[in-house]
Design an enzyme around this catalytic site. Structure first.
Site, mmCIF file in Angstrom:
data_model
loop_
_atom_site.group_PDB
_atom_site.id
_atom_site.type_symbol
_atom_site.label_atom_id
_atom_site.label_comp_id
_atom_site.label_asym_id
_atom_site.label_seq_id
_atom_site.Cartn_x
_atom_site.Cartn_y
_atom_site.Cartn_z
ATOM 1 N N ASN A 203 -5.764 -5.053 -6.183
ATOM 2 C CA ASN A 203 -6.964 -4.463 -5.608
ATOM 3 C C ASN A 203 -6.948 -2.954 -5.479
ATOM 4 O OD1 ASN A 203 -9.337 -4.259 -3.618
ATOM 5 N ND2 ASN A 203 -7.594 -3.581 -2.375
ATOM 6 N N TYR B 230 -14.306 6.393 -13.655
ATOM 7 C CA TYR B 230 -14.217 5.168 -12.857
ATOM 8 C C TYR B 230 -14.793 4.000 -13.659
ATOM 9 C CZ TYR B 230 -14.657 2.114 -8.739
ATOM 10 O OH TYR B 230 -14.566 1.070 -7.839
ATOM 11 N N LYS C 184 -12.703 0.626 -14.881
ATOM 12 C CA LYS C 184 -13.193 -0.675 -14.418
ATOM 13 C C LYS C 184 -13.667 -1.539 -15.586
ATOM 14 C CE LYS C 184 -12.253 -0.171 -10.088
ATOM 15 N NZ LYS C 184 -11.184 -0.991 -9.472
ATOM 16 N N ASP D 165 0.855 -1.190 0.000
ATOM 17 C CA ASP D 165 0.000 0.000 0.000
ATOM 18 C C ASP D 165 0.888 1.237 0.000
ATOM 19 O OD1 ASP D 165 -2.186 1.950 0.758
ATOM 20 O OD2 ASP D 165 -3.279 0.081 1.087
#
Length: 245
Positions: free
Chosen positions: A83, A149, A153, A35
């Site tokens: 992710n 977005y 995606k 992260d």
């Protein structure tokens, strides 16, 4: 006795990444938590008995470094959960901001592309592996409130479906999880509005259950939706119309 699986999870400091890292560790996997949030990611890694590596998924070199750190720490790589993600908060009108656009596309699309590219050599050294990428219901339908977005995606969905042949070529399976509104930082700015409208928020653990099912199965190139009150399953894409003479 077989050795534990080794997993690399991006965006592991919170939300879906944390839930999946927790679920993997609970069943004995060795987890590398990646992260940009160093404090959050380190805390999760310590809680799970895993290891933290700082990784800005927009950078190919940092993705490669995260994979290298995983192999150096645990001796290999079996699972990748690509992710890390952010919402855009902008459209293509006057509010459009090129820097924000590049950031969002970098995290949500480049992060998946770079992560997979970096992981493939490690999977080949391991003799195979499995990848799950976080897409979204926004990758399966129109999203007027956040078209950028939806664009990245949709790209993740197309990428996953197109890479399915890796199962035969390299022994690597790849699938996508496509959740609705789930507990994560992404929905934090409008969570109260969703609740006020009576829309259920999907627990991150429910998404994690689907991710683990995708890791455990033999499917490849599938995009599994996760929706409140429904059993997760692969989204049924229609074939495109064929040519006519």
């Amino acid at each position: 006795m077989s050795s534990p699986q080794v997993a690399l999870v991006t965006g592991a400091a919170s939300g879906l990444g944390r839930a999946v890292a927790t679920a993997l560790a609970a069943r004995g996997a060795q987890v590398m938590c990646a992260d940009v949030d160093e404090a959050g990611g380190q805390a999760v890694a310590e809680e799970l008995g895993g290891t933290f590596v700082r990784c800005d998924v927009r950078s190919l070199e940092e993705n490669r470094a995260a994979v290298a750190a995983t192999e150096a720490t645990y001796g290999g790589l079996d699972l990748l959960y690509a992710n890390a993600g952010v919402s855009s908060g902008i459209g293509l009108g006057e509010e459009f901001d090129e820097e924000r656009y590049r950031h969002v596309m970098g995290v949500n699309l480049d992060g998946v592309v770079f992560g997979i590219h970096a992981a493939l050599p490690a999977f080949e050294r391991r003799g195979g592996g499995a990848i799950v990428a976080t897409a979204s219901l926004a990758g399966l339908t129109a999203v007027p409130l956040d078209p950028l977005y939806a664009a990245n995606k949709h790209a993740v969905v197309g990428l996953v479906r197109s890479l399915a042949a890796m199962k035969e070529q390299r022994g690597v399976r790849i699938n996508a999880v496509c959740p609705g509104f789930s507990e994560s930082k992404i929905i934090a700015p409008f969570r109260e509005a969703l609740v006020a409208q009576g829309l259920p928020i999907i627990p991150a653990e429910q998404v994690a259950d689907t991710v683990l099912a995708l890791f455990d199965g033999d499917m490849s190139g599938e995009c599994w939706f996760v929706q409140a009150g429904r059993e997760s399953q692969p989204f049924g894409f229609r074939n495109i119309p064929g040519p006519r003479a």
